[in-house]
Design an enzyme around this catalytic site. Structure first.
Site, PDB file in Angstrom:
ATOM      1  N   GLU A 483      39.172  34.793  41.813  1.00 44.54           N
ATOM      2  CA  GLU A 483      39.932  35.863  42.474  1.00 44.54           C
ATOM      3  C   GLU A 483      40.170  35.591  43.949  1.00 44.54           C
ATOM      4  OE1 GLU A 483      38.190  39.654  41.339  1.00 44.54           O
ATOM      5  OE2 GLU A 483      37.687  38.800  39.402  1.00 44.54           O
ATOM      6  N   GLU A 794      27.627  34.437  39.964  1.00 39.42           N
ATOM      7  CA  GLU A 794      28.111  35.818  39.911  1.00 39.42           C
ATOM      8  C   GLU A 794      27.207  36.679  39.029  1.00 39.42           C
ATOM      9  OE1 GLU A 794      31.937  36.122  38.044  1.00 39.42           O
ATOM     10  OE2 GLU A 794      32.222  38.187  38.718  1.00 39.42           O
TER      11      GLU A 794
HETATM   12  C1  BGC Z   1      34.596  40.387  41.481  1.00 36.37           C
HETATM   13  C2  BGC Z   1      33.391  40.993  42.125  1.00 36.37           C
HETATM   14  C3  BGC Z   1      33.783  42.375  42.540  1.00 36.37           C
HETATM   15  C4  BGC Z   1      34.017  43.103  41.268  1.00 36.37           C
HETATM   16  C5  BGC Z   1      34.210  44.543  41.357  1.00 36.37           C
HETATM   17  C6  BGC Z   1      34.851  41.156  40.237  1.00 36.37           C
HETATM   18  O1  BGC Z   1      35.847  40.670  39.456  1.00 36.37           O
HETATM   19  O2  BGC Z   1      34.476  39.033  41.272  1.00 36.37           O
HETATM   20  O3  BGC Z   1      32.582  40.248  42.817  1.00 36.37           O
HETATM   21  O4  BGC Z   1      32.976  42.998  43.431  1.00 36.37           O
HETATM   22  O5  BGC Z   1      35.015  42.501  40.489  1.00 36.37           O
HETATM   23  O6  BGC Z   1      33.261  45.068  40.632  1.00 36.37           O
END
Ligand code: BGC
Length: 963
Positions: A483, A794
């Site tokens: 992202e 993550e």
């Molecule tokens: C991101 C996170 C973000 C989250 C929201 C994800 O797709 O990679 O790190 O905070 O979405 O919950």
């Protein structure tokens, strides 16, 4: 003669393009070996115009020990000028010191941009691309190959005459897109991916470069190459193009000064011509395609025949231009290839041994070779190349087609990738020496280091450093591959750690300008900053309803709270009150938004009859809006199906939002107090107390149980001061018991994890905190290390215990907040006052490690703590930098404690240690319980040789692919 003071201006040494007319000055006293740093009694700061020597500010002798971020209180600095700063200090031992800095200012006022136009080359508009709505992400298919959808970056060149006698030349430049600039073929500056990512709907940064050396009298050329970048390229979850516009444009001004001080300005205009070059397309996420056969040699120099190039069009762009703040993105390191692997299916994969954000420099054999480089962070359990990203336009693939010549080095210019491994095709022979990984990052000073007797911890620490390095790239991102978005929650939970590990003050100040710009009229702070225009529809019109599930994407507890908590973290580590002042209004509006949203009831209560008392309580609870809760808490990830991710929000969202409202109201009260806003402070304090009571009444029972049994809620509630005094220990004991019952495993997600170990330790469960830290089975930090992680994942289960490799990010810093604990509580360097003016030195010398050494480059200078326990004896070496004092806190299990500075200190007089070096010696009292070996499952710290064996096993398993 003493060593000169180390003087910085807005935290930078000799800034070349300073962004403010009223900077702040700081200095540190370099360490002089053996001596005790004297205490500063007074200082003076003088700022003069370079050349003329005219004084802009002479503070005179000010009796003060201050030395950090002192505000300029003289005449404003002017645009595009040079200044000399001289600092002089006086000390209690009669000594004096001096230090200097040089300032070059940027263009500080919009009207300075009066000698140029925006220019727009002739071009095909950027193709609409990517998914427009969330659900389309999963069904999106590219209609054609990138070379058919993407267009070449544009080259713009402009010829002009330069008079003789120029002694100073500054180029100011920016683009809608990302650009690189040259003067007479010489690259201007060493910035990458300029102008950087901003909320382009509200402002656009420009850079300032010293190009004096590149200019010559007569004909000169300024040349820029501009690619899609964040402005028009494919970004974010949806891989959507044209977020801010569909046409690339550039603007620049060159300010030439002659010896007599006369300045002339040349700027981008209709005199420029444009064409394309060897880069056939370049996109941040898709990658770059370079074909040598399209090179236009000499295009960036005088003498090039540009008659076949197109004219450009002057145009107007309404977006205000602002000077770039802080440290730019640079190529900060290079990593050689570790080895070339052949996967079981025969792919040739180069391993750089480290997950990074950056790109690969390749030596192509030439002769028309077409080489394709595909980037990924992991190999799968069988050792195959595994592409860990999902969603549109995330190819991360670079292509190079060589001309007819021989071998040459090539590196993409306008893209970067998140990777450790690169699959190579198109080469007969893949040799490690033909590949170099170039690391890109905002070039922030590293401030802390950690080394111990357990290499797994050292690796963990480095993993956090690498995740920060990869994700502090122009803005704080969630991850550098999938992202690449400025998710506010990720930035917020990691901010204190970030500020411990690196000098992030300017970086966050710049990002906060974007946070303020993107704040909604109702005070809501978006979850992502810069807020992608393509998601604007989510907010709806005219009044968004934040209780709808989809609104979890727009703003959420712990995400929007970045507006309060990021400046607060910077203030805590840097002593920077300015960042609080700058964001105070935005903080108030955000907390006001929360207060207003308290009127929305949680779904379970909607339509029910509430008593007056219930109604009153609900008015204090921010619990009816969509929220991420303790995002990705591991035990919630076992739910099958695509909704697994939403299980933590479902089970914790309500309580986490309510707790957060109480928590940040309290912090806002502290901020207001500090800024002298007593009325606001009083109101926020009262609100925070009332909210905390309401939260406890709603979610906590008399036996210390929360309505959600996940660890994160208890952790947050304890940290936020929600739990009434009489229940604190009970709640903490329950939490500790739940960790024990979970086999010494944490069960916290993004939001609670930063506080878990502190909350345990602060309530008499330091032993449990240690066991969680030293845990090495899933889910835990050392589990990741044991699985070969080189950055922070993550999700705790990115690689499952059965070896399954998941399509998730292997480079998210949120869980890396443990590094802050390691510095503060293992090494023992923590700020007890903003900016480390007072250090709290409380190293966990009984944690079972043989030794730990940490340092932090505080705003006052380097603080160091290094301890060793050997044969029942402790030796701790401590350095307190000039300008600081320290409180030393040692465990009661120590006997015969002696603290020696220049002299032996009186027993117990360890709370106000002055600057200087100390050695602490002590014995461990007979019968002191040792943590080593006592944890269930033998989760204990390893000695160096044991740990090396483990790491070797890990290394072997990583190489299992090699057949
Ligand atoms: C991101 C996170 C973000 C989250 C929201 C994800 O797709 O990679 O790190 O905070 O979405 O919950």
């Amino acid at each position: 003669m003493s060593i000169p003071l180390d003087v910085t201006v807005e935290r930078l040494h000799d800034p070349r393009a300073l962004w403010t007319p009223r900077p702040r000055y700081s200095w540190t006293v370099p360490r002089e070996p053996g001596s005790r740093p004297p205490a500063q009694l007074a200082h003076s700061v003088q700022v003069r115009e370079a050349g003329t020597g005219r004084v802009l500010w002479d503070a005179g002798r000010v009796a003060s020990g201050e030395q950090v971020l002192l505000a300029h209180a003289g005449e404003d600095l002017a645009s595009n000028c040079e200044y000399d700063v001289q600092v002089r200090t006086w000390y209690d031992d009669g000594s004096e010191r001096t230090g200097r800095s040089r300032i070059g200012t940027s263009l500080l006022h919009p009207e300075d941009w009066n000698a140029s136009s925006w220019v727009e080359p002739v071009q095909e508009p950027v193709t609409p691309d990517g998914a427009e709505r969330f659900h389309q992400m999963f069904s999106w298919r590219p209609q054609s190959a990138p070379e058919e959808r993407l267009h070449p970056p544009l080259r713009v060149r402009q010829v002009f005459e330069v008079p003789s006698g120029v002694v100073r030349a500054r180029l100011y430049a920016t683009a809608q897109g990302v650009y690189a600039a040259w003067v007479n073929g010489e690259r201007a500056g060493d910035e990458e991916l300029a102008p950087g990512s901003d909320s382009y709907t509200s402002h656009l940064s420009f850079q300032g470069y010293d190009v004096t050396a590149a200019l010559r009298p007569g004909t000169n050329v300024v040349a820029l190459e501009v690619a899609d970048g964040w402005f028009a390229g494919r970004v974010g979850m949806f891989g959507l193009s044209r977020e801010y516009g569909e046409r690339l444009r550039v603007r620049w001004q060159l300010h030439l000064t002659t010896a007599d001080g006369t300045t002339t300005v040349v700027g981008s205009s209709a005199a420029a011509r444009s064409g394309t070059g060897p880069i056939r397309y370049s996109d941040l996420a898709i990658g770059e395609f370079h074909d040598d056969r399209y090179e236009t040699p000499g295009w960036d120099r005088p003498g090039f025949d540009d008659s076949a190039w197109e004219p450009v069009r002057e145009c107007t762009v309404g977006t205000p231009l602002v000077p770039f703040v802080g440290e730019p993105v640079r190529r900060v390191a290079e990593l050689p290839a570790v080895e070339v692997l052949t996967t079981p299916s025969g792919d040739r994969v180069v391993d750089f041994g480290q997950v990074i954000a950056g790109r690969v420099r390749l030596r192509t054999p030439g002769g028309g070779a077409r080489v394709v480089l595909e980037h990924t962070e992991v190999l799968d359990a069988r050792g195959e190349f595994f592409f860990n990203l999902f969603g549109p336009n995330k190819d991360q693939t670079d292509v190079h087609v060589a001309g007819p010549g021989g071998p040459r080095w090539w590196e993409p210019r306008h893209t970067f990738h998140g990777f450790r491994y690169v699959r190579v095709s198109g080469l007969d022979e893949v040799r490690a020496e033909d590949f170099v990984a170039v690391v890109l990052s905002s070039d922030l000073p590293q401030r802390a280091d950690f080394a111990s007797s357990d290499p797994r911890l050292d690796r963990l620490f480095q993993n956090v450093v690498w995740s920060q390095r990869s994700n502090f790239l122009s803005i704080p991102t969630d991850c550098p591959q999938r992202e690449r978005l400025g998710w506010t929650g990720d930035a917020q939970v990691f901010a204190p750690t970030a500020a411990t590990l690196a000098g992030v003050g300017n970086f966050f100040a710049r990002w906060m300008a974007n946070v303020r710009a993107d704040q909604r009229p109702d005070g809501a702070v978006p979850n992502i900053v810069p807020w992608p225009p393509a998601l604007e529809y989510l907010f709806g019109e005219p009044a968004p309803s934040y209780s709808d599930d989809i609104m979890v994407l727009t703003t959420s507890a712990a995400w929007g709270d970045a507006v309060v908590l990021v400046p607060w973290a910077v203030h805590g580590r840097d002593g920077d009150v300015g960042i609080l002042r700058e964001n105070f209004e935005a903080m108030r509006r955000w907390v006001g938004f929360q207060t207003e949203q308290c009127r929305i009831l949680p779904e379970r209560l909607r339509g029910t009859e509430l008593t007056a008392a219930q109604r009153e309580r609900q008015d204090l609870l921010w619990n009816g809006v969509a929220a991420f809760g303790d995002w990705l808490a591991p035990s919630t990830l076992t739910v099958e199906g695509p909704t697994a991710m939403m299980e933590a929000p479902r089970r914790t969202g309500e309580a986490v939002s309510a707790i957060y409202h109480g928590y940040v109201s309290g912090i806002l009260a502290d901020v207001a107090r500090l800024l002298g806003e007593d009325e606001v402070a009083d109101a926020c304090t009262a609100r925070a107390l009332a909210v905390r009571e309401a939260v406890a009444a709603e979610y906590l029972d008399e036996r210390g149980r929360f309505s959600s049994d996940l660890q994160g809620v208890a952790v947050l509630a304890l940290h936020a001061g929600v739990v009434p005094e009489r229940l604190r220990q009970v709640v903490a004991d329950r939490l500790a018991a739940s960790v024990r019952a979970n086999g010494n495993h944490l069960d916290t997600g993004f939001v609670a994890v930063p506080f878990l170990l502190d909350v345990l330790a602060d309530h008499g469960h330091l032993d449990v905190a240690r066991d969680v830290l030293f845990q090495d089975t899933y889910p835990s930090w050392l589990y990741e290390v044991a699985a070969g992680a080189t950055t922070i994942w993550e999700s705790w289960d990115a690689v499952r215990p059965d070896g399954t490799v998941q399509a998730t990010s292997y480079n998210h810093y949120a869980y890396g907040c443990v590094a802050d604990w390691m510095v503060r509580r293992l090494g023992g360097i923590a700020p007890a006052a903003p900016g480390y003016r007072v250090l709290r030195v409380e190293p966990d010398v009984l944690c079972g490690l043989d030794h730990v050494r940490v340092h932090v480059d505080t705003p006052y200078g380097r603080a160091e703590s290094g301890w060793r326990v050997s044969q029942g004896a402790l030796r701790l070496e401590l350095t307190v930098p000039a300008g600081c004092t320290a409180e030393l806190v040692l465990p009661p299990e120590l006997t015969g404690v002696q603290v020696r500075g220049a002299d032996l200190l009186a027993p117990g007089a360890w709370t106000g240690l002055a600057a200087g070096s100390y050695v602490v010696t002590a014995s461990l009292a007979a019968g002191t319980p040792q943590p080593v070996g006592k944890c269930p499952g033998d989760r204990r710290p390893l000695c160096t040789s044991e740990a090396e064996e483990v790491l070797e096993e890990v290394a072997k398993s990583l190489c299992r692919a090699v057949t």
